[in-house]
Write a protein that holds these residues in place. Structure first.
Motif, PDB file in Angstrom:
ATOM      1  N   SER A 221       0.823  -1.210   0.000  1.00 53.15           N
ATOM      2  CA  SER A 221       0.000   0.000   0.000  1.00 53.15           C
ATOM      3  C   SER A 221       0.858   1.262   0.000  1.00 53.15           C
TER       4      SER A 221
ATOM      5  N   ASN B 157      -2.263  -5.251  -5.343  1.00 53.54           N
ATOM      6  CA  ASN B 157      -2.616  -5.451  -3.945  1.00 53.54           C
ATOM      7  C   ASN B 157      -3.162  -6.857  -3.701  1.00 53.54           C
ATOM      8  N   SER B 158      -3.869  -7.383  -4.700  1.00 51.67           N
ATOM      9  CA  SER B 158      -4.592  -8.644  -4.525  1.00 51.67           C
ATOM     10  C   SER B 158      -3.738  -9.876  -4.782  1.00 51.67           C
TER      11      SER B 158
ATOM     12  N   TRP C 145      -5.922   0.719   1.175  1.00 51.70           N
ATOM     13  CA  TRP C 145      -6.165   1.853   0.298  1.00 51.70           C
ATOM     14  C   TRP C 145      -6.042   3.198   1.010  1.00 51.70           C
TER      15      TRP C 145
ATOM     16  N   ASN D   6      -9.966  -5.637  -2.426  1.00 50.55           N
ATOM     17  CA  ASN D   6      -9.062  -4.748  -3.166  1.00 50.55           C
ATOM     18  C   ASN D   6      -9.513  -4.509  -4.597  1.00 50.55           C
TER      19      ASN D   6
END
Length: 584
Positions: free
Chosen positions: A120, A141-142, A389, A543
């Motif tokens: 992040s 992110n995922s 986020w 995400n």
């Protein structure tokens, strides 16, 4: 030669738990005893038990050695008793060993959280290097959660078959090397591959470290100590935010036409250090005695109890009063299954993995499994969906403020519309990897807000219970998520984000306690692993969905997360109360 002889003498004293001056005498003793007793299996007496529910005594022929159970030992001067697992762990005392265990296991959790959350802080800085838009940021992110889904099930099942400690060492080394490799990746695709492998390694951390740590804790302290270990996640968040603030804005590194190694890559490299340290420190810890007991290795379990006793009390291992362990009917059936002859050890491991997986989806465990999956899925959509986020949102608010110096009030959706339509994320926008220091400061404040919340969880977990904290935190976090739609400036956004971080961390601690305790020993790592698969799936969906809806339909993410958090938290009311109860 004289020096070597002295070393041998000292090592022998440490192995027997008698070296008072050695800082890890009992801990080292545990590991050495474990090695010396390796591969010894329990030989169960045949024939029926003396009545339903009665415990069968597993004798280690101590009478022949002068240490008969249930009476005084004239040679050793200690009182010899029979005890079940919970009594045996209580009689080791509570002290230095458990604090060393907390520090090392806590560092495992810290390194795991650093590796997950680090992305992040990288996204705003890496967007130019890796040519990222909002959707590719969401997948970046995922991808670690996709890897964690695969790793959670595999490593959790292997840990229930081969042991917790071995698995933890392997995944710590694998994790460290994958982080280092990802820092050298020059393209988005290669970076994604190493982040996936990083996730595969990390996937085994949670499902294994929580059962491992819990199985050393007496029931009177288990909730508070599990909450204490959950606080190390907050420490990981603080460390990663602080390191990002110190390293990324400096612009250090090298850049050539063929190779770039700039500040955010150096930040990643530094984040790998805790994993290397963890792998080394785990060598000094023993295997879980609860796991060894479930595998029929009674001698090794007793040796570990003696080592813990030495470390906690400073007394000789011979003064540990327990000489025989009591086995209840259920565990005896499991031990009989363990001792069934299977020729190949790998076939045995595969058999155990498949059998454990089948059992968690059979009555009476099925109910716990389904509820655990549901809670973890909904909880982590909110936890990772928003937490990962926050730095991006802070960066967007800062960009909007710079572009509109006279405008004081702006909602999250107004800020997002500007950034996507006319700002750095628009088709005509100029990519900028320069992140103001205020973004890192706001991120640090947000994660620091979890510290007092963790203190409350540690102090109250065994008093108020796991369910109270989980319901309270999910309802409060849901309210925070919904209220983000109504914030009108940067400061309100920071305040709501900080409160969300605090209450969600309490929920995380209570959820870890509850899910760890609800599954029986022989299925604990597998059950937690399957729950973690659901958690990682929640992280992926959180995400990707938030990344998409944030730009296309801004109000949706906050309200979706609010409903899922509140609804999932209430599901825990259908689970049994595990506060101050013995591990099954």
């Amino acid at each position: 030669m004289k020096h070597a002889a002295n070393t041998d003498v000292k090592d022998d004293r440490v192995a027997n738990g008698d070296s008072k001056d050695h800082p890890l005498a009992g801990v080292v003793a545990v590991s050495l005893h474990e090695k010396s007793l390796a591969n010894q299996q329990l030989s169960l007496p045949h024939g029926p038990l003396n009545g339903a529910g009665e415990r069968a005594i597993v004798s280690k022929q101590l009478e022949a050695k002068g240490g008969g159970a249930g009476g005084a030992d004239p040679e050793r001067g200690a009182y010899s008793i029979k005890a079940d697992f919970e009594q045996a762990i209580e009689l080791t005392g509570y002290g230095r060993f458990h604090y060393i265990l907390l520090a090392i296991c806590g560092l495992v959790s810290t390194s795991e959280e650093m590796d997950v959350i680090s992305m992040s802080f990288i996204l705003p800085s890496a967007q130019c290097d890796l040519d990222l838009n909002t959707q590719s940021k969401g997948w970046l992110n995922s991808i670690i959660f996709i890897g964690m889904m695969f790793g959670a099930y595999v490593w959790g099942s292997v840990a229930d078959s081969l042991g917790r400690k071995k698995v933890l060492i392997v995944i710590s080394i694998m994790n460290a090397f994958c982080i280092v490799a990802s820092s050298f990746s020059q393209t988005y695709e290669v970076f994604m591959v190493f982040r996936f492998l990083n996730g595969v390694a990390l996937g085994g951390s949670g499902p294994v470290i929580w059962p491992y740590f819990a199985e050393f804790q007496p029931k009177s302290k288990r909730g508070s100590m599990l909450s204490f270990m959950a606080a190390f996640w907050t420490i990981g968040n603080l460390l990663v935010a602080g390191l990002a603030w110190l390293i990324i804005p400096t612009g250090i590194g090298i850049t050539t036409p063929a190779f770039t190694y700039n500040s955010w890559r150096i930040f990643l490299l530094v984040c790998s250090i805790p994993s290397f340290i963890v792998a080394a420190l785990l060598l000094y810890l023993p295997e879980s005695p609860k796991f060894l007991l479930s595998q029929g290795k009674i001698d090794e379990a007793l040796a570990i109890f003696r080592g813990i006793y030495v470390t906690n009390t400073g007394k000789s291992k011979d003064q540990y009063p327990v000489k025989e362990l009591l086995i209840d009917d259920k565990l005896r059936e499991e031990l009989e299954a363990v001792t069934k002859p299977i020729k190949n050890k790998y076939k045995r491991m595969l058999y155990d993995i498949l059998d454990n997986s089948k059992q968690v989806f059979m009555s009476p465990i099925l109910k716990f499994t389904i509820i655990s999956i549901t809670i973890n899925f909904t909880f982590h959509i909110g936890y990772y969906g928003l937490m990962m986020w926050f730095p991006e949102l802070f960066n967007r608010f800062d960009e909007f403020t710079r572009a509109h110096p006279g405008v004081e009030d702006a909602s999250v959706c107004q800020v997002t519309d500007y950034v996507v339509g006319m700002g750095s994320h628009s088709q005509t926008g100029v990519c900028s990897a320069t992140i103001p220091s205020t973004v890192f400061m706001e991120s640090l404040i947000t994660v620091a807000a979890a510290l007092p919340a963790n203190v409350v969880a540690v102090l109250g977990m065994d008093r108020l219970g796991r369910k109270f904290f989980l319901v309270f935190s999910t309802m409060a976090a849901g309210a925070c998520s919904a209220s983000m739609y109504f914030v009108t400036n940067q400061h309100q956004n920071l305040a709501v984000s900080a409160v969300f971080s605090g209450v969600i961390s309490m929920g995380n601690a209570s959820l870890d306690c509850l899910i760890t305790e609800v599954f029986p020993t022989n299925l604990r790592a597998t059950g937690v692993a399957i729950s973690m698969v659901a958690a990682r799936l929640g992280g992926i969906i959180g995400n990707v969905v938030i990344a998409t809806l944030l730009d296309l339909y801004c109000p949706a993410p906050t309200f979706i997360v609010a409903v899922l958090l509140a609804g999932g938290g209430l599901m825990c009311l259908f689970l049994p109360n595990t506060t101050r109860t013995a591990l099954s």
